[in-house]
Motif scaffolding. Structure first.
Motif, PDB file in Angstrom:
ATOM      1  N   ARG A 170       0.819  -1.219   0.000  1.00 14.63           N
ATOM      2  CA  ARG A 170       0.000   0.000   0.000  1.00 14.63           C
ATOM      3  C   ARG A 170       0.849   1.264   0.000  1.00 14.63           C
ATOM      4  N   LEU A 171       1.921   1.250   0.775  1.00 14.57           N
ATOM      5  CA  LEU A 171       2.752   2.453   0.868  1.00 14.57           C
ATOM      6  C   LEU A 171       3.378   2.790  -0.484  1.00 14.57           C
ATOM      7  N   GLU A 172       3.896   1.782  -1.166  1.00 11.99           N
ATOM      8  CA  GLU A 172       4.529   2.023  -2.464  1.00 11.99           C
ATOM      9  C   GLU A 172       3.504   2.309  -3.552  1.00 11.99           C
ATOM     10  N   ALA A 173       2.311   1.734  -3.428  1.00 14.96           N
ATOM     11  CA  ALA A 173       1.283   1.935  -4.453  1.00 14.96           C
ATOM     12  C   ALA A 173       0.607   3.297  -4.333  1.00 14.96           C
ATOM     13  N   GLU A 174       0.483   3.804  -3.111  1.00 17.96           N
ATOM     14  CA  GLU A 174      -0.322   5.005  -2.884  1.00 17.96           C
ATOM     15  C   GLU A 174       0.476   6.288  -2.709  1.00 17.96           C
ATOM     16  N   GLN A 210       6.784   7.442  16.995  1.00 16.93           N
ATOM     17  CA  GLN A 210       5.889   6.621  17.817  1.00 16.93           C
ATOM     18  C   GLN A 210       4.546   7.306  18.030  1.00 16.93           C
ATOM     19  N   ASN A 211       4.580   8.590  18.292  1.00 14.36           N
ATOM     20  CA  ASN A 211       3.334   9.314  18.565  1.00 14.36           C
ATOM     21  C   ASN A 211       2.410   9.313  17.342  1.00 14.36           C
ATOM     22  N   VAL A 212       2.992   9.611  16.177  1.00 11.48           N
ATOM     23  CA  VAL A 212       2.183   9.650  14.954  1.00 11.48           C
ATOM     24  C   VAL A 212       1.665   8.263  14.603  1.00 11.48           C
ATOM     25  N   LEU A 213       2.557   7.276  14.647  1.00 12.78           N
ATOM     26  CA  LEU A 213       2.193   5.910  14.272  1.00 12.78           C
ATOM     27  C   LEU A 213       1.130   5.345  15.207  1.00 12.78           C
ATOM     28  N   HIS A 214       1.328   5.499  16.487  1.00 12.01           N
ATOM     29  CA  HIS A 214       0.390   4.981  17.486  1.00 12.01           C
ATOM     30  C   HIS A 214      -0.991   5.628  17.313  1.00 12.01           C
ATOM     31  N   THR A 215      -0.988   6.932  17.119  1.00  5.95           N
ATOM     32  CA  THR A 215      -2.254   7.669  16.979  1.00  5.95           C
ATOM     33  C   THR A 215      -3.045   7.204  15.763  1.00  5.95           C
ATOM     34  N   GLU A 216      -2.364   7.069  14.631  1.00  2.00           N
ATOM     35  CA  GLU A 216      -3.055   6.670  13.400  1.00  2.00           C
ATOM     36  C   GLU A 216      -3.581   5.240  13.490  1.00  2.00           C
ATOM     37  N   ILE A 217      -2.792   4.343  14.073  1.00  2.38           N
ATOM     38  CA  ILE A 217      -3.232   2.946  14.185  1.00  2.38           C
ATOM     39  C   ILE A 217      -4.441   2.840  15.113  1.00  2.38           C
ATOM     40  N   MET A 218      -4.363   3.495  16.260  1.00  2.00           N
ATOM     41  CA  MET A 218      -5.476   3.416  17.211  1.00  2.00           C
ATOM     42  C   MET A 218      -6.754   4.046  16.653  1.00  2.00           C
ATOM     43  N   ALA A 219      -6.615   5.083  15.843  1.00  2.00           N
ATOM     44  CA  ALA A 219      -7.795   5.714  15.248  1.00  2.00           C
ATOM     45  C   ALA A 219      -8.559   4.725  14.375  1.00  2.00           C
ATOM     46  N   VAL A 266       0.483   2.454   7.506  1.00  2.00           N
ATOM     47  CA  VAL A 266       0.758   3.230   6.293  1.00  2.00           C
ATOM     48  C   VAL A 266       0.536   4.719   6.534  1.00  2.00           C
ATOM     49  N   LEU A 267      -0.593   5.080   7.133  1.00  2.00           N
ATOM     50  CA  LEU A 267      -0.906   6.485   7.375  1.00  2.00           C
ATOM     51  C   LEU A 267       0.087   7.121   8.330  1.00  2.00           C
ATOM     52  N   GLY A 268       0.469   6.375   9.379  1.00  2.00           N
ATOM     53  CA  GLY A 268       1.425   6.910  10.339  1.00  2.00           C
ATOM     54  C   GLY A 268       2.783   7.167   9.706  1.00  2.00           C
ATOM     55  N   ILE A 269       3.267   6.209   8.925  1.00  2.00           N
ATOM     56  CA  ILE A 269       4.567   6.358   8.256  1.00  2.00           C
ATOM     57  C   ILE A 269       4.527   7.512   7.259  1.00  2.00           C
ATOM     58  N   LYS A 298       2.548  10.095   7.179  1.00  2.00           N
ATOM     59  CA  LYS A 298       2.425  11.378   7.868  1.00  2.00           C
ATOM     60  C   LYS A 298       3.759  11.800   8.468  1.00  2.00           C
ATOM     61  N   TYR A 299       4.462  10.862   9.075  1.00  2.00           N
ATOM     62  CA  TYR A 299       5.758  11.192   9.681  1.00  2.00           C
ATOM     63  C   TYR A 299       6.765  11.661   8.629  1.00  2.00           C
ATOM     64  N   LEU A 300       6.796  10.984   7.484  1.00  2.00           N
ATOM     65  CA  LEU A 300       7.754  11.316   6.428  1.00  2.00           C
ATOM     66  C   LEU A 300       7.275  12.451   5.528  1.00  2.00           C
ATOM     67  N   GLY A 301       6.018  12.860   5.674  1.00  3.22           N
ATOM     68  CA  GLY A 301       5.473  13.911   4.823  1.00  3.22           C
ATOM     69  C   GLY A 301       5.336  13.479   3.379  1.00  3.22           C
ATOM     70  N   LEU A 302       4.956  12.213   3.179  1.00  7.49           N
ATOM     71  CA  LEU A 302       4.837  11.683   1.826  1.00  7.49           C
ATOM     72  C   LEU A 302       3.631  12.265   1.098  1.00  7.49           C
ATOM     73  N   LYS A 303       3.754  12.395  -0.199  1.00 14.13           N
ATOM     74  CA  LYS A 303       2.670  12.907  -1.034  1.00 14.13           C
ATOM     75  C   LYS A 303       1.968  11.760  -1.724  1.00 14.13           C
ATOM     76  N   LYS A 304       0.640  11.793  -1.700  1.00 11.27           N
ATOM     77  CA  LYS A 304      -0.136  10.736  -2.352  1.00 11.27           C
ATOM     78  C   LYS A 304      -0.022  10.828  -3.867  1.00 11.27           C
ATOM     79  N   LYS A 305       0.015   9.671  -4.513  1.00  5.97           N
ATOM     80  CA  LYS A 305       0.039   9.618  -5.965  1.00  5.97           C
ATOM     81  C   LYS A 305      -1.313  10.048  -6.521  1.00  5.97           C
ATOM     82  N   GLU A 306      -1.290  10.685  -7.681  1.00  7.98           N
ATOM     83  CA  GLU A 306      -2.537  11.050  -8.343  1.00  7.98           C
ATOM     84  C   GLU A 306      -3.153   9.811  -8.947  1.00  7.98           C
ATOM     85  N   GLU A 307      -4.454   9.655  -8.735  1.00  8.22           N
ATOM     86  CA  GLU A 307      -5.142   8.493  -9.289  1.00  8.22           C
ATOM     87  C   GLU A 307      -5.337   8.682 -10.787  1.00  8.22           C
ATOM     88  N   LYS A 308      -4.978   7.662 -11.542  1.00  6.99           N
ATOM     89  CA  LYS A 308      -5.127   7.707 -12.992  1.00  6.99           C
ATOM     90  C   LYS A 308      -6.363   6.919 -13.411  1.00  6.99           C
TER      91      LYS A 308
END
Length: 269
Positions: free
Chosen positions: A38-42, A105-114, A172-175, A177-187
């Motif tokens: 998911r991380l590499e695809a999105e 840890q804070n970002v990852l834990h928060t996103e997973i628990m949500a 995926v969301l936690g990682i 968010k922490y790295l500031g990754l940009k989502k790929k545009e859906e084609k």
């Protein structure tokens, strides 16, 4: 390009925790493979490497050495818990963790628990411990304990696809968010198997009417539309609307003349 190191715990001769119809090594490998996919695809600009992608045994030192050698930007070691009790999710950083590891840890834990909240998973909190995977890693590192293998309510959840999907998505969301990754545009995905010369049944009547009215030429109904073709259709529509408006104005003018004539005739009586 960001490099993410995912460490599925245990493997091979080491099953990890053995619980109620599930093995820790299998659950964490499933989650880890899903996170990579998911991380590499999105997301753009990210590469995910795994300590193991199959059911093999690796020493702890082998895992951290490989991650350090790869120069990964972060490490997440994925595990399941055991020991009974009320079950739940928790995460660990090293006791002497850097500010970056604390932030991860804070970002990852928060996103997973949500994402686990709808499944009534207990939040056991963010913790610190002298664990090899978070101690010997040279990059920000967190170890996640994803429910309890030997707690019936947790074990039953770990057998559910929607819960596993939530665990994957949370990581995926936690990682990201922490790295500031940009989502790929859906084609847009086109159906390469269809015959572009045959109109779909659900669009047949509209296609026939548009053809009769001159908006399209009736050919290739299943083909993708270019911006040029859109411009032609919109221009034809614009011209028709202008003609309609002009025609209405002429009709209104004619009606106004007739009303004036009637009024004039009434006055002369």
């Amino acid at each position: 390009m960001k490099t993410v190191w995912i460490d599925p715990g245990h493997g091979g001769k080491d099953p990890g925790a053995v619980g109620i119809g599930v093995l820790e090594k299998d659950v964490v490998l499933n989650i880890s493979l899903g996170v990579k996919k998911r991380l590499e695809a999105e997301y753009e600009g990210v590469k995910v490497q795994l300590s193991r992608s199959t059911d093999v045994f690796l020493e702890l030192r082998e895992r951290t050495d490989a991650a350090n050698k790869a120069g990964a930007d972060l490490l997440v070691s994925i595990h399941c818990n055991a020991g009974g009790g009320a079950g739940g999710f928790e995460s660990f950083r090293y006791t002497g963790a850097s500010a970056a590891s604390r932030s991860l840890q804070n970002v990852l834990h928060t996103e997973i628990m949500a994402l686990l909240k709808p499944f009534n998973v207990r939040d056991r909190g963010q913790k610190a411990a002298n664990l090899h995977m978070v101690r010997e890693s040279k990059m920000p590192a967190v170890l996640t304990e994803n429910l309890f293998i030997d707690v019936a309510s947790d074990a039953s959840k770990l057998k559910r696809k929607d819960v596993i999907d939530a665990l994957i998505a949370g990581h995926v969301l936690g990682i990201a968010k922490y790295l500031g990754l940009k989502k790929k545009e859906e084609k847009p995905v086109s159906n390469l198997n269809r015959d572009i010369h045959v109109v779909s049944s659900w669009a047949a009547s509209a296609w026939e009417e548009m053809t009769k009215n001159g908006y399209v030429d009736g050919s290739r109904p299943g083909a993708p539309v270019t911006r040029e073709e859109n411009a032609v259709m919109m221009n034809r529509l614009r011209k028709n609307l202008l003609q309609l408006i002009a025609g209405n104005r002429e009709q209104l003018a004619e009606m106004e003349k007739r009303l004036q004539a009637i009024e004039a005739a009434e006055i002369t009586k």
